[in-house]
Design a protein around this motif. Structure first.
Motif, PDB file in Angstrom:
ATOM      1  N   ASP A 176      51.648  39.218  27.575  1.00 47.65           N
ATOM      2  CA  ASP A 176      50.933  38.009  27.976  1.00 47.65           C
ATOM      3  C   ASP A 176      51.038  37.777  29.486  1.00 47.65           C
ATOM      4  OD1 ASP A 176      50.132  37.507  25.387  1.00 47.65           O
ATOM      5  OD2 ASP A 176      51.646  35.967  25.010  1.00 47.65           O
ATOM      6  N   PHE A 177      52.229  37.984  30.035  1.00 45.61           N
ATOM      7  CA  PHE A 177      52.440  37.814  31.472  1.00 45.61           C
ATOM      8  C   PHE A 177      51.582  38.803  32.256  1.00 45.61           C
ATOM      9  CE2 PHE A 177      54.590  39.002  35.415  1.00 45.61           C
ATOM     10  CZ  PHE A 177      54.697  37.767  36.029  1.00 45.61           C
TER      11      PHE A 177
ATOM     12  N   VAL B 172      44.268  38.739  35.162  1.00 44.07           N
ATOM     13  CA  VAL B 172      43.128  37.828  35.070  1.00 44.07           C
ATOM     14  C   VAL B 172      43.083  36.841  36.243  1.00 44.07           C
ATOM     15  CG1 VAL B 172      42.111  35.987  33.659  1.00 44.07           C
ATOM     16  CG2 VAL B 172      42.959  38.055  32.576  1.00 44.07           C
ATOM     17  N   LYS B 173      44.224  36.495  36.797  1.00 46.10           N
ATOM     18  CA  LYS B 173      44.276  35.508  37.885  1.00 46.10           C
ATOM     19  C   LYS B 173      43.300  35.806  39.027  1.00 46.10           C
ATOM     20  CE  LYS B 173      48.907  33.571  37.517  1.00 46.10           C
ATOM     21  NZ  LYS B 173      50.250  33.538  38.113  1.00 46.10           N
ATOM     22  N   PRO B 174      43.263  37.029  39.559  1.00 43.00           N
ATOM     23  CA  PRO B 174      42.315  37.295  40.664  1.00 43.00           C
ATOM     24  C   PRO B 174      40.854  37.090  40.259  1.00 43.00           C
ATOM     25  CG  PRO B 174      43.928  39.061  40.498  1.00 43.00           C
ATOM     26  CD  PRO B 174      44.115  38.182  39.308  1.00 43.00           C
ATOM     27  N   MET B 175      40.530  37.414  39.011  1.00 38.38           N
ATOM     28  CA  MET B 175      39.154  37.242  38.546  1.00 38.38           C
ATOM     29  C   MET B 175      38.794  35.765  38.454  1.00 38.38           C
ATOM     30  SD  MET B 175      38.667  40.176  35.678  1.00 38.38           S
ATOM     31  CE  MET B 175      40.325  40.484  35.141  1.00 38.38           C
ATOM     32  N   ILE B 176      39.736  34.955  38.009  1.00 36.30           N
ATOM     33  CA  ILE B 176      39.490  33.513  37.911  1.00 36.30           C
ATOM     34  C   ILE B 176      39.324  32.918  39.306  1.00 36.30           C
ATOM     35  CG2 ILE B 176      40.539  31.310  37.255  1.00 36.30           C
ATOM     36  CD1 ILE B 176      41.790  32.795  34.859  1.00 36.30           C
ATOM     37  N   SER B 177      40.178  33.340  40.231  1.00 38.83           N
ATOM     38  CA  SER B 177      40.075  32.846  41.613  1.00 38.83           C
ATOM     39  C   SER B 177      38.742  33.237  42.234  1.00 38.83           C
ATOM     40  CB  SER B 177      41.217  33.411  42.460  1.00 38.83           C
ATOM     41  OG  SER B 177      42.441  32.953  41.981  1.00 38.83           O
ATOM     42  N   LEU B 178      38.318  34.455  42.027  1.00 40.48           N
ATOM     43  CA  LEU B 178      37.035  34.919  42.557  1.00 40.48           C
ATOM     44  C   LEU B 178      35.884  34.132  41.941  1.00 40.48           C
ATOM     45  CD1 LEU B 178      35.422  36.869  44.297  1.00 40.48           C
ATOM     46  CD2 LEU B 178      35.485  38.499  42.397  1.00 40.48           C
ATOM     47  N   ASN B 179      35.952  33.901  40.649  1.00 36.27           N
ATOM     48  CA  ASN B 179      34.919  33.137  39.969  1.00 36.27           C
ATOM     49  C   ASN B 179      34.825  31.725  40.542  1.00 36.27           C
ATOM     50  OD1 ASN B 179      32.900  32.534  38.132  1.00 36.27           O
ATOM     51  ND2 ASN B 179      34.335  31.987  36.514  1.00 36.27           N
ATOM     52  N   LYS B 180      35.977  31.078  40.756  1.00 32.83           N
ATOM     53  CA  LYS B 180      35.985  29.732  41.338  1.00 32.83           C
ATOM     54  C   LYS B 180      35.395  29.745  42.742  1.00 32.83           C
ATOM     55  CE  LYS B 180      39.885  27.862  38.788  1.00 32.83           C
ATOM     56  NZ  LYS B 180      41.279  27.384  38.861  1.00 32.83           N
ATOM     57  N   LEU B 181      35.732  30.763  43.501  1.00 35.79           N
ATOM     58  CA  LEU B 181      35.213  30.883  44.864  1.00 35.79           C
ATOM     59  C   LEU B 181      33.693  31.059  44.851  1.00 35.79           C
ATOM     60  CD1 LEU B 181      35.793  31.123  47.899  1.00 35.79           C
ATOM     61  CD2 LEU B 181      36.095  33.579  47.544  1.00 35.79           C
ATOM     62  N   LEU B 182      33.195  31.916  43.987  1.00 38.68           N
ATOM     63  CA  LEU B 182      31.759  32.150  43.895  1.00 38.68           C
ATOM     64  C   LEU B 182      31.013  30.904  43.437  1.00 38.68           C
ATOM     65  CD1 LEU B 182      31.717  35.733  42.367  1.00 38.68           C
ATOM     66  CD2 LEU B 182      31.158  35.080  44.711  1.00 38.68           C
ATOM     67  N   ASN B 183      31.627  30.151  42.545  1.00 39.53           N
ATOM     68  CA  ASN B 183      30.986  28.928  42.048  1.00 39.53           C
ATOM     69  C   ASN B 183      30.912  27.842  43.110  1.00 39.53           C
ATOM     70  OD1 ASN B 183      30.332  29.829  39.489  1.00 39.53           O
ATOM     71  ND2 ASN B 183      32.304  29.236  38.631  1.00 39.53           N
ATOM     72  N   THR B 184      31.793  27.873  44.086  1.00 40.41           N
ATOM     73  CA  THR B 184      31.746  26.858  45.150  1.00 40.41           C
ATOM     74  C   THR B 184      30.629  27.147  46.137  1.00 40.41           C
ATOM     75  OG1 THR B 184      33.391  28.018  46.506  1.00 40.41           O
ATOM     76  CG2 THR B 184      34.203  26.312  44.991  1.00 40.41           C
ATOM     77  N   TRP B 185      30.142  28.358  46.188  1.00 44.42           N
ATOM     78  CA  TRP B 185      29.066  28.720  47.113  1.00 44.42           C
ATOM     79  C   TRP B 185      27.693  28.317  46.623  1.00 44.42           C
ATOM     80  CZ3 TRP B 185      30.740  34.358  48.664  1.00 44.42           C
ATOM     81  CH2 TRP B 185      31.859  34.268  49.505  1.00 44.42           C
TER      82      TRP B 185
END
Length: 90
Positions: free
Chosen positions: A69-70, A76-89
């Motif tokens: 799980d860890f 997954v963390k980098p993918m979530i961060s990238l997704n959040k970044l892309l959504n802010t644009w």
């Protein structure tokens, strides 16, 4: 006289399969992961509970699950961060 229900023998192949299901969980249609409990697996495969608990303890299945799980969360963390970044644009 009551009949004893016959339990399924925990072969090395079945043990490996059950261990994988316990450690890695299952994917639901919703995209979420769901962990099997020992009781779930005992019922699903008609196993003797003492046999499964003994095997799981000997091979540290709970620790393996926590590590899996860890590791998955770290991937997954980098993918979530990238997704959040892309959504802010947008």
């Amino acid at each position: 006289m009551t009949k004893k229900s016959t339990k399924t023998k925990l072969t090395s192949e079945l043990k490996s399969h059950v261990k994988t299901e316990f450690v890695q969980s299952i994917d639901l249609e919703s995209g979420e992961k769901c962990h099997y409990t020992f009781e779930d697996l005992i019922k699903k495969y008609n196993l003797a509970s003492a046999t499964l608990y003994r095997a799981a303890k000997a091979e540290n299945w709970k620790t393996l699950r926590e590590q899996y799980d860890f590791d998955l969360e770290e991937k997954v963390k980098p993918m979530i961060s990238l997704n959040k970044l892309l959504n802010t644009w947008h």
